[in-house]
Scaffold this motif. Sequence first.
Motif, PDB file in Angstrom:
ATOM      1  N   LEU A  34     -30.501   5.788  -7.521  1.00  0.00           N
ATOM      2  CA  LEU A  34     -29.397   7.075  -6.724  1.00  0.00           C
ATOM      3  C   LEU A  34     -28.853   7.109  -5.696  1.00  0.00           C
ATOM      4  N   TYR A  35     -29.988   7.533  -4.589  1.00  0.00           N
ATOM      5  CA  TYR A  35     -29.987   8.302  -3.733  1.00  0.00           C
ATOM      6  C   TYR A  35     -29.777   7.098  -2.805  1.00  0.00           C
ATOM      7  N   ARG A  36     -30.453   6.132  -3.219  1.00  0.00           N
ATOM      8  CA  ARG A  36     -29.380   4.640  -2.375  1.00  0.00           C
ATOM      9  C   ARG A  36     -28.067   4.160  -2.611  1.00  0.00           C
ATOM     10  N   LEU A  37     -28.411   4.608  -4.289  1.00  0.00           N
ATOM     11  CA  LEU A  37     -26.461   4.178  -4.718  1.00  0.00           C
ATOM     12  C   LEU A  37     -25.431   4.868  -4.141  1.00  0.00           C
ATOM     13  N   VAL A  49     -25.206  16.712  -2.351  1.00  0.00           N
ATOM     14  CA  VAL A  49     -25.565  15.423  -3.147  1.00  0.00           C
ATOM     15  C   VAL A  49     -26.716  15.426  -4.570  1.00  0.00           C
ATOM     16  N   ARG A  50     -27.460  16.544  -3.958  1.00  0.00           N
ATOM     17  CA  ARG A  50     -28.880  16.488  -4.914  1.00  0.00           C
ATOM     18  C   ARG A  50     -28.075  17.121  -6.195  1.00  0.00           C
ATOM     19  N   GLN A  51     -27.304  18.100  -6.099  1.00  0.00           N
ATOM     20  CA  GLN A  51     -26.414  18.304  -6.936  1.00  0.00           C
ATOM     21  C   GLN A  51     -26.271  17.417  -7.947  1.00  0.00           C
ATOM     22  N   LEU A  81     -29.286  11.383   3.299  1.00  0.00           N
ATOM     23  CA  LEU A  81     -28.140  11.996   2.267  1.00  0.00           C
ATOM     24  C   LEU A  81     -28.893  13.116   1.593  1.00  0.00           C
ATOM     25  N   SER A  82     -30.376  12.720   1.515  1.00  0.00           N
ATOM     26  CA  SER A  82     -31.206  13.519   0.209  1.00  0.00           C
ATOM     27  C   SER A  82     -31.213  14.472   0.902  1.00  0.00           C
ATOM     28  N   THR A  83     -30.829  15.733   2.151  1.00  0.00           N
ATOM     29  CA  THR A  83     -31.373  16.798   3.027  1.00  0.00           C
ATOM     30  C   THR A  83     -30.195  17.575   1.937  1.00  0.00           C
ATOM     31  N   GLY A  91     -39.904   9.572  -8.494  1.00  0.00           N
ATOM     32  CA  GLY A  91     -38.592   9.682  -7.849  1.00  0.00           C
ATOM     33  C   GLY A  91     -39.820  10.463  -6.396  1.00  0.00           C
ATOM     34  N   ARG A  92     -39.364  11.777  -5.672  1.00  0.00           N
ATOM     35  CA  ARG A  92     -39.456  12.739  -5.301  1.00  0.00           C
ATOM     36  C   ARG A  92     -39.801  13.955  -5.838  1.00  0.00           C
ATOM     37  N   ASP A  93     -39.215  14.120  -6.924  1.00  0.00           N
ATOM     38  CA  ASP A  93     -38.974  15.445  -6.982  1.00  0.00           C
ATOM     39  C   ASP A  93     -38.842  15.455  -8.365  1.00  0.00           C
ATOM     40  N   MET A  94     -38.945  14.644  -9.067  1.00  0.00           N
ATOM     41  CA  MET A  94     -38.970  14.387 -10.741  1.00  0.00           C
ATOM     42  C   MET A  94     -40.004  15.364 -11.434  1.00  0.00           C
ATOM     43  N   ASP A 153     -34.922   4.873 -11.792  1.00  0.00           N
ATOM     44  CA  ASP A 153     -35.754   4.732 -10.570  1.00  0.00           C
ATOM     45  C   ASP A 153     -34.509   5.339  -9.146  1.00  0.00           C
ATOM     46  N   SER A 154     -34.920   7.598  -9.589  1.00  0.00           N
ATOM     47  CA  SER A 154     -34.127   8.214  -8.844  1.00  0.00           C
ATOM     48  C   SER A 154     -34.178   7.374  -7.659  1.00  0.00           C
ATOM     49  N   GLY A 155     -34.612   6.707  -7.433  1.00  0.00           N
ATOM     50  CA  GLY A 155     -34.621   6.400  -5.326  1.00  0.00           C
ATOM     51  C   GLY A 155     -33.037   6.322  -5.609  1.00  0.00           C
ATOM     52  N   LYS A 213     -39.844  13.193   6.566  1.00  0.00           N
ATOM     53  CA  LYS A 213     -38.176  13.869   6.430  1.00  0.00           C
ATOM     54  C   LYS A 213     -38.681  14.652   5.020  1.00  0.00           C
ATOM     55  N   ASP A 214     -39.345  13.481   3.802  1.00  0.00           N
ATOM     56  CA  ASP A 214     -39.313  13.547   2.564  1.00  0.00           C
ATOM     57  C   ASP A 214     -39.795  15.112   2.489  1.00  0.00           C
ATOM     58  N   ARG A 215     -41.190  15.071   3.121  1.00  0.00           N
ATOM     59  CA  ARG A 215     -42.517  16.117   3.191  1.00  0.00           C
ATOM     60  C   ARG A 215     -41.142  17.496   3.680  1.00  0.00           C
ATOM     61  N   SER A 216     -40.679  17.653   4.767  1.00  0.00           N
ATOM     62  CA  SER A 216     -40.554  18.695   5.362  1.00  0.00           C
ATOM     63  C   SER A 216     -38.731  19.298   4.758  1.00  0.00           C
ATOM     64  N   ARG A 217     -38.359  18.336   4.348  1.00  0.00           N
ATOM     65  CA  ARG A 217     -36.560  18.645   4.262  1.00  0.00           C
ATOM     66  C   ARG A 217     -37.287  20.083   3.366  1.00  0.00           C
ATOM     67  N   ASP A 218     -35.964  21.148   3.193  1.00  0.00           N
ATOM     68  CA  ASP A 218     -35.521  22.068   2.893  1.00  0.00           C
ATOM     69  C   ASP A 218     -35.704  22.334   1.469  1.00  0.00           C
TER      70      ASP A 218
HETATM   71  O1   DC Z   1     -37.782   6.090  -3.275  1.00  0.00           O
HETATM   72  P1   DC Z   1     -37.093   5.731  -2.701  1.00  0.00           P
HETATM   73  O2   DC Z   1     -37.849   5.234  -1.255  1.00  0.00           O
HETATM   74  O3   DC Z   1     -36.224   3.977  -3.121  1.00  0.00           O
HETATM   75  O4   DC Z   1     -36.014   6.192  -1.934  1.00  0.00           O
HETATM   76  C1   DC Z   1     -35.031   6.138  -1.237  1.00  0.00           C
HETATM   77  C2   DC Z   1     -34.821   8.186  -0.734  1.00  0.00           C
HETATM   78  O5   DC Z   1     -34.232   8.647  -1.223  1.00  0.00           O
HETATM   79  C3   DC Z   1     -35.728   8.475  -0.137  1.00  0.00           C
HETATM   80  O6   DC Z   1     -36.273   9.331   0.878  1.00  0.00           O
HETATM   81  C4   DC Z   1     -35.753   9.975  -0.346  1.00  0.00           C
HETATM   82  C5   DC Z   1     -34.591   9.598  -1.225  1.00  0.00           C
HETATM   83  N1   DC Z   1     -34.986  10.393  -2.694  1.00  0.00           N
HETATM   84  C6   DC Z   1     -35.638  12.278  -3.568  1.00  0.00           C
HETATM   85  O7   DC Z   1     -34.871  12.707  -2.457  1.00  0.00           O
HETATM   86  N2   DC Z   1     -35.836  11.938  -4.267  1.00  0.00           N
HETATM   87  C7   DC Z   1     -35.599  11.347  -4.914  1.00  0.00           C
HETATM   88  N3   DC Z   1     -36.066  11.911  -6.472  1.00  0.00           N
HETATM   89  C8   DC Z   1     -36.384   9.994  -5.150  1.00  0.00           C
HETATM   90  C9   DC Z   1     -35.827   9.601  -3.487  1.00  0.00           C
END
Ligand code: DC
Length: 219
Positions: A38-41, A103-105, A97-99, A124-127, A34-36, A178-183
């Motif tokens: 990890l961003y939450r952690l 953090v992503r790296q 933070l995910s922008t 997640g978003r970018d799996m 659940d990659s989200g 935010k998730d759709r428009s980030r670089d």
């Molecule tokens: O899936 P979630 O709602 O638990 O994710 C929380 C935030 O983490 C989401 O708003 C954006 C970020 N996220 C991300 O940038 N890339 C991912 N693969 C998963 C989550």
Amino acid sequence: MKKINVITIDGPSASGKGSLAKNIANQFGIDILDSGSLYRLYAYFTELKFDSVEIQNKISNEIKFELKDMSIDIKYKSKNISNEIRSEDIAKFASKLSTRSEVRQSLYSIQRNFYMQKGLVADGRDMGTVVFKDAKLKIFLTASIEERAKRRYLELQNRGQEVNMPDLMADIEQRDFKDRSRDLSPLFPADDAHIIDSSNMSAEEVFLCTKKLYEKEFY
Ligand code: DC
């Protein structure tokens, strides 16, 4: 490109990715990411004032993820912090933070390390677009904003958290934007993803549709 035994499930908040991933993991006996979470952690430990190196270490070595039927327990020093990290406040901070590139790296290799011999379902978003470009099967799961807000409302209510529907809708819309428009790694379907709109589908129907695709690709 050599394909690996991974199924990726990407999509916006509350589209049902998590439930679908857990159903797939349970049915096929594969690992789950659940990659989200990890961003939450990352957000959780940032609030506790740890720096990025400490956070990377903590997530890699001090966090235990345990799939129990339809929930993933997240334990830190034997304390179950699952509810804390699934709050809307942490979600908002995680989205912010995910922008950031650093953090992503820092989470990239942690995510790749979830893949072992037995296979993995990763949501997640970018799996499918970044982390597991080489996945055998990619799903992009979506649903209308109203439907997603309804599902998240029930989920939070079941967890005993206070929720207000208009606020929740506004939060989800803002996070989508935010998730759709980030670089970096914006949310969009990979070219080779199967797109499933679950607005008018039950969780069971989404699962059966994905199961068919899985059986076709993996056997
Ligand atoms: O899936 P979630 O709602 O638990 O994710 C929380 C935030 O983490 C989401 O708003 C954006 C970020 N996220 C991300 O940038 N890339 C991912 N693969 C998963 C989550």
